[in-house]
Design a protein around this motif. Structure first.
Motif, PDB file in Angstrom:
ATOM      1  N   MET A 312       0.835  -1.208   0.000  1.00 29.40           N
ATOM      2  CA  MET A 312       0.000   0.000   0.000  1.00 29.40           C
ATOM      3  C   MET A 312       0.867   1.254   0.000  1.00 29.40           C
ATOM      4  SD  MET A 312      -2.780  -1.117   2.894  1.00 29.40           S
ATOM      5  CE  MET A 312      -3.683  -2.663   2.806  1.00 29.40           C
ATOM      6  N   TYR A 313       1.887   1.245   0.841  1.00 30.52           N
ATOM      7  CA  TYR A 313       2.766   2.412   0.934  1.00 30.52           C
ATOM      8  C   TYR A 313       3.508   2.642  -0.376  1.00 30.52           C
ATOM      9  CZ  TYR A 313       6.907   5.135   2.012  1.00 30.52           C
ATOM     10  OH  TYR A 313       7.909   6.065   1.977  1.00 30.52           O
ATOM     11  N   PHE A 336      -1.866   5.770   1.226  1.00 25.92           N
ATOM     12  CA  PHE A 336      -1.058   6.097   2.401  1.00 25.92           C
ATOM     13  C   PHE A 336      -1.892   5.948   3.679  1.00 25.92           C
ATOM     14  CE2 PHE A 336       1.718   8.945  -0.414  1.00 25.92           C
ATOM     15  CZ  PHE A 336       2.741   8.010  -0.458  1.00 25.92           C
ATOM     16  N   GLN A 337      -3.134   6.405   3.627  1.00 20.76           N
ATOM     17  CA  GLN A 337      -4.002   6.293   4.804  1.00 20.76           C
ATOM     18  C   GLN A 337      -4.262   4.826   5.143  1.00 20.76           C
ATOM     19  OE1 GLN A 337      -7.228   8.666   3.242  1.00 20.76           O
ATOM     20  NE2 GLN A 337      -6.620  10.477   4.409  1.00 20.76           N
ATOM     21  N   LYS A 346       6.159   4.461   7.865  1.00 18.92           N
ATOM     22  CA  LYS A 346       6.569   5.394   6.822  1.00 18.92           C
ATOM     23  C   LYS A 346       5.360   6.113   6.235  1.00 18.92           C
ATOM     24  CE  LYS A 346       8.582   1.967   4.792  1.00 18.92           C
ATOM     25  NZ  LYS A 346       9.306   1.100   3.831  1.00 18.92           N
ATOM     26  N   ALA A 347       4.237   5.421   6.129  1.00 14.18           N
ATOM     27  CA  ALA A 347       3.029   6.059   5.611  1.00 14.18           C
ATOM     28  C   ALA A 347       2.559   7.172   6.545  1.00 14.18           C
ATOM     29  CB  ALA A 347       1.927   5.005   5.439  1.00 14.18           C
ATOM     30  N   ARG A 348       2.681   6.957   7.855  1.00 17.00           N
ATOM     31  CA  ARG A 348       2.292   8.011   8.795  1.00 17.00           C
ATOM     32  C   ARG A 348       3.181   9.236   8.637  1.00 17.00           C
ATOM     33  NH1 ARG A 348       1.323   3.442  12.303  1.00 17.00           N
ATOM     34  NH2 ARG A 348       3.433   3.581  13.162  1.00 17.00           N
TER      35      ARG A 348
END
Length: 358
Positions: A312-313, A336-337, A346-348
């Motif tokens: 996803m990221y 990202f969410q 990393k997405a946060r």
């Protein structure tokens, strides 16, 4: 081929300063008197702007020292290029990037903000007000470390599209170039990783990297070597020429790339079979092994749709950059969410840095 993570964090300019003495009760009166005295020789048409700028510069110092922050240092800079005529813009003419310049004052360690009165604002007054307010507290503020020296030839590592890992005693730094941002994370003497980034115009595209004196040195194709402060990303030193060419490192990386490509080719049938059974790990391996951006993005999408947080990221990164897929920042944000909800740190960081989400 092994995945390389991408870390993104806001550029912070906080410093560890000793708190200044408490200001006198008549501080505002003193400021007003000093501002009017300094503005006395200013032409009448410019006096109002000068007074406002003087007050602004002084209060910038007071606010920074009260909050234990390193203040910005306003400095009169050279005017920027003149606006292009409409006819020139219609022909596709673009303004040339002036290249790097020192962004940290050597005497104080303050980050510099260059001012151009022709562009509006309170340039001369702000500089004068800053100097007036700084004088009584100057010795209480932090002073810079010695300027970094150019690393020797053995310290340089050739740039690699998947990023570069740099190491010196007690310090490790991982560097990536993502779109128009140069990103790096570092860990020193066992402390948790810290992160920084800055915009990467053409003059900052790396051909080799090195570490020395808490600075990340970037050898560029057109502007020699640029030293970035690890913590802030400020340009703290420039070296016009004489940067060693890391040819042996480049050859070693090319040999490694060929070995990894051969390994990927041998393992591809097994990975395809595992991916066909719905294994996200195999989809990620196929993505990292893919040479074409479109194929890489397609495998990351399969992994993301299979519920893998890393997939996803990575899909979000490629949607945001338009790398291998059409740029779609709205969909990138959604992935990202989802990755952040699935636990991807990393997405946060990306959401906080690019989209200002908590």
């Amino acid at each position: 081929m092994r995945p390389r993570g991408i870390l993104l964090a806001p550029l912070l300019l906080l410093g560890a300063c000793r708190p200044p003495a408490q200001p006198a009760p008549d501080r505002e009166a003193s400021l007003e008197a000093a501002a009017r005295a300094a503005a006395a020789s200013t032409p009448a048409a410019l006096r109002g702007d000068f007074l406002e700028g003087f007050r602004m510069g002084a209060r910038m110092v007071w606010e920074a020292t009260t909050q234990r922050r390193v203040p910005w240092l306003p400095r009169m800079g050279e005017p920027g290029p003149a606006p292009l005529p409409e006819a020139a813009r219609a022909m596709g003419v673009v303004a040339v990037d002036p290249g790097p310049r020192i962004e940290q004052d050597a005497a104080t360690g303050f980050p510099i903000r260059f001012l151009d009165p022709a562009a509006g604002g309170f340039g001369p007054g702000e500089v004068a007000g800053f100097a007036w307010a700084l004088a009584p507290v100057r010795e209480r503020l932090c002073h810079p470390a010695p300027l970094p020296a150019l690393p020797g030839g053995e310290a340089w590592k050739a740039w690699h599209p998947q990023g570069v890992l740099l190491s010196t005693p007690g310090l490790q730094v991982q560097v990536h170039l993502v779109g128009n941002a140069l990103l790096w994370s570092w860990m020193g003497n066992g402390f948790p990783p810290q992160h920084a980034w800055r915009r990467a115009p053409d003059w900052l595209v790396p051909r080799a990297l090195a570490l020395r004196d808490q600075a990340l040195w970037v050898a560029t194709e057109t502007h020699g070597a640029v030293a970035l402060d690890l913590r802030t990303g400020l340009v703290v030193a420039l070296q016009a020429g004489g940067v060693p060419a890391p040819e042996s490192e480049a050859r070693a990386r090319e040999d490694q790339r060929k070995q990894e490509a051969a390994e990927d080719l041998r393992e591809r049938p097994q990975r395809l079979a595992r991916a066909g059974r719905g294994e996200p790990a195999a989809m990620l391996e196929l993505a990292w092994a893919a040479e074409e951006p479109a194929e890489q993005a397609a495998w990351f999408r399969k992994a993301a749709e299979a519920g893998d947080a890393e997939g996803m990221y990575e899909l979000g990164v490629r949607l945001y950059q338009g790398r291998g897929v059409a740029e779609d920042r709205r969909e990138a944000r959604e992935w990202f969410q989802r990755a952040a909800r699935a636990g991807n740190p990393k997405a946060r960081e990306v959401l906080a840095g690019l989209f200002k989400e908590p």
